[in-house]
Write a protein that holds these residues in place. Structure first.
Motif, short mmCIF file in Angstrom:
data_model
loop_
_atom_site.label_atom_id
_atom_site.label_comp_id
_atom_site.label_asym_id
_atom_site.label_seq_id
_atom_site.Cartn_x
_atom_site.Cartn_y
_atom_site.Cartn_z
N LEU A 108 0.83 -1.21 0.00
CA LEU A 108 0.00 0.00 0.00
C LEU A 108 0.87 1.26 0.00
O LEU A 108 0.55 2.24 -0.68
CB LEU A 108 -0.94 0.00 1.20
N ALA A 109 1.96 1.22 0.75
CA ALA A 109 2.87 2.38 0.78
C ALA A 109 3.48 2.60 -0.60
O ALA A 109 3.62 3.75 -1.05
CB ALA A 109 3.96 2.16 1.82
N ALA A 110 3.82 1.51 -1.30
CA ALA A 110 4.37 1.64 -2.66
C ALA A 110 3.33 2.23 -3.61
O ALA A 110 3.65 3.10 -4.43
CB ALA A 110 4.86 0.29 -3.15
N ASP A 111 2.08 1.77 -3.50
CA ASP A 111 1.01 2.32 -4.34
C ASP A 111 0.82 3.81 -4.07
O ASP A 111 0.67 4.61 -5.00
CB ASP A 111 -0.32 1.59 -4.08
N LEU A 112 0.84 4.15 -2.81
CA LEU A 112 0.66 5.56 -2.43
C LEU A 112 1.83 6.40 -2.92
O LEU A 112 1.65 7.52 -3.39
CB LEU A 112 0.50 5.66 -0.91
N LYS A 113 3.03 5.86 -2.84
CA LYS A 113 4.21 6.59 -3.30
C LYS A 113 4.11 6.85 -4.80
O LYS A 113 4.44 7.94 -5.27
CB LYS A 113 5.48 5.79 -2.98
N ARG A 114 3.65 5.85 -5.56
CA ARG A 114 3.48 6.06 -7.00
C ARG A 114 2.48 7.17 -7.27
O ARG A 114 2.66 7.99 -8.17
CB ARG A 114 3.03 4.76 -7.66
N ALA A 115 1.42 7.22 -6.48
CA ALA A 115 0.41 8.27 -6.65
C ALA A 115 1.01 9.64 -6.33
O ALA A 115 0.74 10.62 -7.03
CB ALA A 115 -0.79 7.99 -5.76
N VAL A 116 1.82 9.70 -5.28
CA VAL A 116 2.44 10.97 -4.90
C VAL A 116 3.43 11.42 -5.97
O VAL A 116 3.47 12.60 -6.34
CB VAL A 116 3.15 10.84 -3.52
N VAL A 117 4.20 10.48 -6.49
CA VAL A 117 5.19 10.82 -7.53
C VAL A 117 4.51 11.30 -8.80
O VAL A 117 4.99 12.20 -9.47
CB VAL A 117 6.10 9.60 -7.81
N SER A 118 3.36 10.71 -9.13
CA SER A 118 2.67 11.09 -10.36
C SER A 118 1.94 12.43 -10.23
O SER A 118 1.60 13.04 -11.23
CB SER A 118 1.68 10.01 -10.78
N LEU A 119 1.72 12.88 -9.01
CA LEU A 119 0.97 14.12 -8.79
C LEU A 119 1.59 15.33 -9.50
O LEU A 119 0.91 15.98 -10.29
CB LEU A 119 0.87 14.39 -7.29
N PRO A 120 2.88 15.64 -9.25
CA PRO A 120 3.45 16.82 -9.91
C PRO A 120 3.46 16.67 -11.44
O PRO A 120 3.21 17.63 -12.16
CB PRO A 120 4.88 16.89 -9.38
N ARG A 121 3.71 15.47 -11.92
CA ARG A 121 3.74 15.24 -13.36
C ARG A 121 2.35 15.49 -13.95
O ARG A 121 2.20 16.16 -14.96
CB ARG A 121 4.20 13.81 -13.65
N ASP A 122 1.32 14.96 -13.29
CA ASP A 122 -0.04 15.15 -13.78
C ASP A 122 -0.42 16.63 -13.75
O ASP A 122 -1.04 17.12 -14.69
CB ASP A 122 -1.03 14.35 -12.93
N GLU A 123 -0.05 17.33 -12.67
CA GLU A 123 -0.37 18.75 -12.58
C GLU A 123 0.41 19.55 -13.63
O GLU A 123 -0.12 20.46 -14.24
CB GLU A 123 -0.07 19.27 -11.18
N LEU A 124 1.66 19.19 -13.83
CA LEU A 124 2.49 19.89 -14.81
C LEU A 124 1.92 19.72 -16.21
O LEU A 124 1.90 20.65 -17.01
CB LEU A 124 3.93 19.34 -14.76
N LEU A 125 1.42 18.53 -16.50
CA LEU A 125 0.87 18.25 -17.82
C LEU A 125 -0.60 18.66 -17.93
O LEU A 125 -1.22 18.44 -18.97
CB LEU A 125 1.04 16.76 -18.16
N GLY A 126 -1.14 19.22 -16.86
CA GLY A 126 -2.52 19.70 -16.89
C GLY A 126 -3.54 18.58 -16.90
O GLY A 126 -4.60 18.72 -17.49
N ARG A 127 -3.22 17.49 -16.25
CA ARG A 127 -4.13 16.35 -16.24
C ARG A 127 -5.09 16.44 -15.06
O ARG A 127 -5.12 15.59 -14.19
CB ARG A 127 -3.34 15.04 -16.16
N ASP A 128 -5.88 17.47 -15.05
CA ASP A 128 -6.86 17.58 -13.98
C ASP A 128 -8.28 17.50 -14.53
O ASP A 128 -9.24 17.67 -13.82
CB ASP A 128 -6.66 18.86 -13.16
N ASP A 129 -8.39 17.24 -15.82
CA ASP A 129 -9.69 17.07 -16.46
C ASP A 129 -10.05 15.59 -16.44
O ASP A 129 -9.29 14.77 -16.95
CB ASP A 129 -9.61 17.58 -17.91
N PRO A 130 -11.16 15.22 -15.84
CA PRO A 130 -11.52 13.79 -15.73
C PRO A 130 -11.59 13.08 -17.08
O PRO A 130 -11.15 11.95 -17.21
CB PRO A 130 -12.88 13.80 -15.05
N GLU A 131 -12.15 13.76 -18.09
CA GLU A 131 -12.25 13.11 -19.41
C GLU A 131 -10.88 12.88 -20.01
O GLU A 131 -10.59 11.81 -20.57
CB GLU A 131 -13.11 13.96 -20.34
#
Length: 184
Positions: free
Chosen positions: A84-107
């Motif tokens: 679970l910690a590894a899954d959560l870490k992957r989510a945390v690591v992907s956060l800045p990348r997703d925000e940087l790429l503007g991936r906040d639109d659900p579609e």
């Protein structure tokens, strides 16, 4: 002691189930909501670790005869927390990348998730084809090695037969020469 251990174990399992469900739901969250969900998951994971500590104390307090089973269960819970910690870490690591790429639109995120899954499927298919090709190459190399062995054995037999023929030819010549001399 057994009742406390059972209670702590139930509490730990409930927390692990909650963290698992929340980490699975992270892919459906975007932007600030995703960041907040990650923070909640981190807090729940910390609570699960505390519950694990309580379970560990109770297991260590068990009599030796009962401790082995408790240690196995404890080991399994630790593995769950690590996963679970590894899954959560992957989510945390992907956060800045997703925000940087503007991936906040659900579609858009769903489209990207679909593309990622398709790319993963293509990668797996390529991997399978590569493994099959490698297997065929190994089989071909094995066939070549067997063919070389058979060829070497045949060459050895032919060399022995040549020696026999050469010897027979020499004996025949010598006999013919003696016969020719005897006729004269």
């Amino acid at each position: 002691k057994g009742e406390m251990l059972a209670e702590y174990t139930r509490e730990l399992q409930a927390q692990l189930d909650a963290v698992y469900a929340k980490t699975r739901a992270l892919d459906d969250e975007f932007g600030p909501a995703r960041r907040a969900a990650i923070t909640r998951c981190e807090a729940d994971l910390a609570a699960a670790r505390e519950a694990l500590g309580a379970v560990e104390l109770e297991v260590n307090a068990l009599p030796r005869s009962e401790r082995a089973a408790g240690l196995e269960e404890l080991k399994a819970h630790k593995a769950k927390i690590a996963a679970l910690a590894a899954d959560l870490k992957r989510a945390v690591v992907s956060l800045p990348r997703d925000e940087l790429l503007g991936r906040d639109d659900p579609e858009e995120a769903a489209t990207l998730r679909g593309e990622r899954e398709e790319a993963h499927a293509r990668l797996l298919a390529t991997h399978d084809r590569t493994r099959a090709g490698t297997r065929k190459l190994r089989d071909a190399a094995r066939t070549v090695a067997e063919t070389e062995e058979i060829g070497a054995a045949i060459m050895g037999d032919l060399a022995a037969q040549r020696q026999t023929l050469m010897h027979s030819s020499g004996v025949l010549r010598a006999t013919a020469e003696r016969l020719h001399r005897a006729r004269q």
